[in-house]
Design an enzyme around this catalytic site. Sequence first.
Site, PDB file in Angstrom:
ATOM      1  N   TRP A 116       0.801  -1.223   0.000  1.00 55.19           N
ATOM      2  CA  TRP A 116       0.000   0.000   0.000  1.00 55.19           C
ATOM      3  C   TRP A 116       0.826   1.262   0.000  1.00 55.19           C
ATOM      4  CZ3 TRP A 116      -4.367  -0.490  -2.116  1.00 55.19           C
ATOM      5  CH2 TRP A 116      -5.089  -1.665  -1.975  1.00 55.19           C
ATOM      6  N   ASP A 184      -1.387   6.376   6.378  1.00 58.86           N
ATOM      7  CA  ASP A 184      -2.507   5.583   5.870  1.00 58.86           C
ATOM      8  C   ASP A 184      -2.845   4.551   6.938  1.00 58.86           C
ATOM      9  OD1 ASP A 184      -4.235   3.832   4.620  1.00 58.86           O
ATOM     10  OD2 ASP A 184      -2.916   3.374   2.925  1.00 58.86           O
ATOM     11  N   LYS A 208     -12.421  -1.648   6.012  1.00 54.31           N
ATOM     12  CA  LYS A 208     -11.619  -2.654   6.706  1.00 54.31           C
ATOM     13  C   LYS A 208     -12.081  -2.774   8.157  1.00 54.31           C
ATOM     14  CE  LYS A 208      -9.055  -2.852   2.981  1.00 54.31           C
ATOM     15  NZ  LYS A 208      -7.892  -2.086   2.635  1.00 54.31           N
TER      16      LYS A 208
HETATM   17  C1  LIG Z   1      -7.421  -1.409   1.374  1.00 51.19           C
HETATM   18  C2  LIG Z   1      -6.336  -0.437   1.556  1.00 51.19           C
HETATM   19  C3  LIG Z   1      -6.182   0.653   0.677  1.00 51.19           C
HETATM   20  C4  LIG Z   1      -7.060   0.869  -0.537  1.00 51.19           C
HETATM   21  O1  LIG Z   1      -8.353   1.155  -0.198  1.00 51.19           O
HETATM   22  P1  LIG Z   1      -9.463   1.470  -1.291  1.00 51.19           P
HETATM   23  O2  LIG Z   1     -10.596   1.972  -0.476  1.00 51.19           O
HETATM   24  O3  LIG Z   1      -9.758   0.176  -1.989  1.00 51.19           O
HETATM   25  O4  LIG Z   1      -8.930   2.470  -2.229  1.00 51.19           O
HETATM   26  C5  LIG Z   1      -5.160   1.538   0.941  1.00 51.19           C
HETATM   27  N1  LIG Z   1      -4.339   1.378   1.983  1.00 51.19           N
HETATM   28  C6  LIG Z   1      -4.447   0.332   2.823  1.00 51.19           C
HETATM   29  C7  LIG Z   1      -3.503   0.209   3.960  1.00 51.19           C
HETATM   30  C8  LIG Z   1      -5.452  -0.605   2.639  1.00 51.19           C
HETATM   31  O5  LIG Z   1      -5.553  -1.644   3.475  1.00 51.19           O
END
Ligand SMILES: *Cc1c(COP(=O)(O)O)cnc(C)c1O
Length: 381
Positions: A116, A184, A208
Amino acid sequence: MPNRSLPLSAYTATMAPTKFNFSAGPALLPKEVLLEAQKGLVDYEGTGMSVMEMSHRSANYDKVHRHCIDMIRKVLDIPTNYHVLLLAGGATYQFSAIPFNLLGDGNAVYVNTGTWSKKASTEAKRLFGERIKVVSTPTFTLPKVEDIEIPENCKYVYVCDNETVHGVEWPSAPVFGDVPLVADMSSNLFSRRLDISKYGMIYGCAQKNFGPAGLTVAIIREDLVGAAHPMCPVLMTYKTHVAKTWPAERNQDSLYNTPPTLCIWITMLVMEWIDRCGGIDGIEKMNRDKAAMLYNYIDSSPFWTTFVEGEIRSQMNVVFKCTKDDVDRAEILDFFQERGMSSLKGHKSLVGSLRASIYNAMPKEGVECLIQAMKDFEAAH
Ligand SMILES: *Cc1c(COP(=O)(O)O)cnc(C)c1O
């Protein structure tokens, strides 16, 4: 696609129903919240309307919106000089938005620790080229803060706080002096207590750990909002989402256009659920107990092994595999599925891997059930 000439029962009869969903995302939500949502989906608090059907300018929705932001602030104890923005689009949208909003005339450092952060740095580099400095570490490790060189005029350092695919999590905020830290937290926001003041910006997509797909929560220090690149699209500009009444009405951000109202309402219900679970400290304790149980078992068994060692092990995504080369992963997954545990397949980039995502809503019983199945599988081999 299934063959449509067969009755539906022909497919479902062969599959055990899911008791415990270990999906990395979209992932499980608390059953309590789903049941509450089911009620309000048709008739929200006797209004005769679904939350989905309400104007985002109506008094009823306004209550939901303000309460959601108030609850996010309460759960994470967010200082008053931070905005809480409720943004549409996934975390990936922020990969573009962050450099557009925060880079100004300077540089930024991206710390690549897995899938990511790499995606985020690739997009920032595509947009701003050489001004984006990338620091990479060997897979399944994190760098030492003092080993990262910060260039002149560095506007922010970017990290992925929890690498969902690789199962690596920063145990505490990596602080680089006064340079704003952007994190993030898509797969670990609301999983533990944070010292928000150590960050310039934190963001996470909802699907998530705290809501349905379609919403991203961004927590941004107020002085970082307002210096976006002139070519930044209006909806991507953080300033656009700041309430005209800020700071008097801190819970009125994110009403420039129609926000993802249904996701915001369900997120509000999840925040109330966290509050009932003993707040963020209660949730953190449950999460640490669950993760410790699973890692301890894996460490104690020669049959299983993890990819990540030490204090950087993710408390949310436990990435592991079987140590025996002659054991087929499909067989393990079938074994889990028969016991009602789904979505334990690891990411395709990690060959043969398994991944148990044990987010907030995963009960302790789910982890116990998984450990028992792992023991039984080991015994059968
Ligand atoms: C799932 C995830 C993303 C991407 O998320 P989207 O909503 O599909 O764009 C980005 N960073 C991390 C750490 C993730 O787990």
